[in-house]
Design a protein around this motif. Structure first.
Motif, short mmCIF file in Angstrom:
data_model
loop_
_atom_site.label_atom_id
_atom_site.label_comp_id
_atom_site.label_asym_id
_atom_site.label_seq_id
_atom_site.Cartn_x
_atom_site.Cartn_y
_atom_site.Cartn_z
N ARG A 173 -2.16 -2.12 -3.27
CA ARG A 173 -2.27 -3.28 -3.20
C ARG A 173 -3.03 -3.23 -1.54
O ARG A 173 -3.50 -4.15 -1.17
CB ARG A 173 -1.14 -4.60 -3.05
CG ARG A 173 -1.07 -5.68 -3.28
CD ARG A 173 -0.30 -6.66 -3.73
NE ARG A 173 -1.06 -6.34 -4.95
CZ ARG A 173 -1.23 -7.63 -6.13
NH1 ARG A 173 -2.81 -8.27 -5.13
NH2 ARG A 173 -1.13 -7.54 -6.89
N CYS A 174 -2.38 -2.93 -0.77
CA CYS A 174 -2.44 -2.71 0.30
C CYS A 174 -3.84 -2.14 0.77
O CYS A 174 -4.07 -3.07 1.81
CB CYS A 174 -0.99 -2.03 0.94
SG CYS A 174 -1.89 -2.46 3.06
N ALA A 175 -3.59 -0.96 0.24
CA ALA A 175 -5.20 -0.34 0.45
C ALA A 175 -6.57 -0.99 -0.24
O ALA A 175 -6.83 -1.58 0.74
CB ALA A 175 -5.32 0.63 -0.09
N SER A 176 -6.03 -2.17 -1.38
CA SER A 176 -7.05 -3.05 -1.65
C SER A 176 -7.37 -4.14 -0.84
O SER A 176 -9.18 -4.70 -1.14
CB SER A 176 -7.12 -4.05 -3.67
OG SER A 176 -6.22 -2.35 -4.19
N GLU A 177 -6.65 -4.57 -0.78
CA GLU A 177 -6.94 -5.99 0.25
C GLU A 177 -7.68 -5.60 1.54
O GLU A 177 -8.27 -6.07 2.21
CB GLU A 177 -4.94 -6.29 0.77
CG GLU A 177 -4.89 -6.85 -0.54
CD GLU A 177 -2.88 -7.13 -0.01
OE1 GLU A 177 -2.94 -7.07 0.95
OE2 GLU A 177 -2.10 -8.10 -0.54
N ARG A 178 -6.82 -4.20 1.94
CA ARG A 178 -8.17 -3.39 3.46
C ARG A 178 -9.12 -3.11 3.21
O ARG A 178 -10.51 -3.78 3.68
CB ARG A 178 -7.40 -1.94 4.14
CG ARG A 178 -7.21 -2.15 5.37
CD ARG A 178 -7.04 -2.80 6.81
NE ARG A 178 -7.82 -2.10 7.76
CZ ARG A 178 -9.00 -2.95 7.99
NH1 ARG A 178 -9.29 -4.02 8.01
NH2 ARG A 178 -9.68 -2.21 9.49
#
Length: 259
Positions: A173-178
Motif C-alpha cells: 500500500r505504501c509503495a502504491s501510494e508513492r
C-alpha cells in the motif's frame, strides 16, 4: 453513458493499430478494444520499470536515497532533463524514478535499467502476472530498434497495473501510494488531461504518456467521486487525431460519471 459498441465504432476509424481499456473503479464495469494486442510500448514501459524499483525497495535490495553520478556517456537524446544538465550531476534513486515518470526522462530510465537489470525488471513483470508486457531494450537504443527489438505492453495489462496501484496492491500500500503521488505530478499533459485541466474543479489525474514516430499512448487513473482507468494505445496511427480522441473521450467519460 458511452456503450461498448459506440466506443468500438469510434476506435475503428483510426488507421494502424489502436487499443483501449476503460474500467469504472466503483462498479468494475469495463470497455475494451483489442486490449490484449501487444503494442510497441514507447515510454509506458517506464511504469513497469518503476514497479520493479519499488519491489526492490520493499525487499531492501537498495535505498531510495542512494546516489548516482550521471556522466555524459549515460545521456541519450529526447525526453527528459538529465541530458541537458552538467556532466557528473548527482541524483538519488528516487530522483531518477521521478524524472523517469513526470518528464519521461530517457537517461534516468536507462540508468535504472542498468542498475536493476533488464532480467530483474522482466522478473517483476512476470511475477505480477503480465504475460505480454516485456522490456527488451533500453530507451533510444537505435541499433536494437533497427533490428526489430522492441518493448511491448498491452492496454489491458497496463490497466491491470493501474488497478493494482489504485487499490494499494502493487508491491505494498505504501509503495502504491508513492507511485500514485509521482504519477499525479506528470508534466506531459497534452492527451488525457488536455480538456480536463480546463474545467472548474479539475480532477486529479495519475498518468503516463508514451510517444515515438507513429506511436502515441496515454494511460492513467482519473479521480473523482467515480474514479476510473483509461488506457489509450496507438501504433502506426494518425497520432494528432488519436491524441485529440484521447482528450475528448477522457472529458466525456469524466462528465458522464462525475457531473
Amino acid at each position: 453513458m458511452l456503450t461498448q459498441a459506440e466506443m468500438v465504432k469510434r476506435l475503428e476509424q483510426f488507421p494502424g493499430k489502436v487499443s483501449f481499456y476503460f474500467e469504472n473503479l466503483v462498479t468494475g464495469e469495463t470497455m475494451r478494444y483489442h486490449e490484449q494486442a501487444p503494442m510497441m510500448a514507447a515510454s509506458v514501459i517506464k511504469l513497469f520499470v518503476m514497479a520493479s524499483v519499488f519491489e526492490g525497495l520493499e525487499r531492501e535490495l537498495f535505498q531510495p536515497d542512494q546516489m548516482f553520478e550521471i556522466k555524459r556517456a549515460h545521456c541519450v537524446p529526447s525526453c527528459g532533463a538529465l541530458t541537458y544538465l552538467h556532466d557528473g550531476i548527482q541524483v538519488t534513486l528516487m530522483d531518477l524514478v521521478t524524472l523517469m515518470i513526470i518528464f519521461s526522462d530517457n537517461t534516468a530510465t536507462n540508468v535504472l535499467v542498468d542498475f536493476i537489470g533488464m532480467e530483474s525488471i522482466n522478473g517483476t513483470i512476470s511475477r505480477l502476472g503480465f504475460e505480454k508486457t516485456v522490456l527488451q531494450r533500453k530507451m533510444f537504443d537505435l541499433e536494437k530498434s533497427r533490428q526489430g527489438i522492441q518493448n511491448y505492453i498491452t492496454a489491458g495489462e497496463t490497466g491491470q497495473l493501474l488497478n493494482m496501484i489504485y487499490h494499494g496492491n502493487l508491491v505494498s500500500r505504501c509503495a502504491s501510494e508513492r507511485m500514485v503521488s509521482i504519477m499525479k505530478n506528470q508534466q506531459l499533459s497534452g492527451k488525457i488531461p488536455f480538456y480536463l485541466k480546463a474545467i472548474p474543479d479539475r480532477p486529479e489525474i495519475a498518468h503516463k504518456t508514451g510517444e515515438d514516430t507513429g506511436i502515441s499512448h496515454d494511460v492513467g487513473i482519473i479521480y473523482g467521486k467515480v474514479p476510473f482507468i483509461v488506457c489509450y494505445c496507438g501504433n502506426e496511427t494518425d497520432t494528432p487525431c488519436f491524441e485529440r480522441f484521447m482528450a475528448e473521450i477522457s472529458l466525456e467519460l469524466y462528465q458522464e460519471l462525475n457531473l
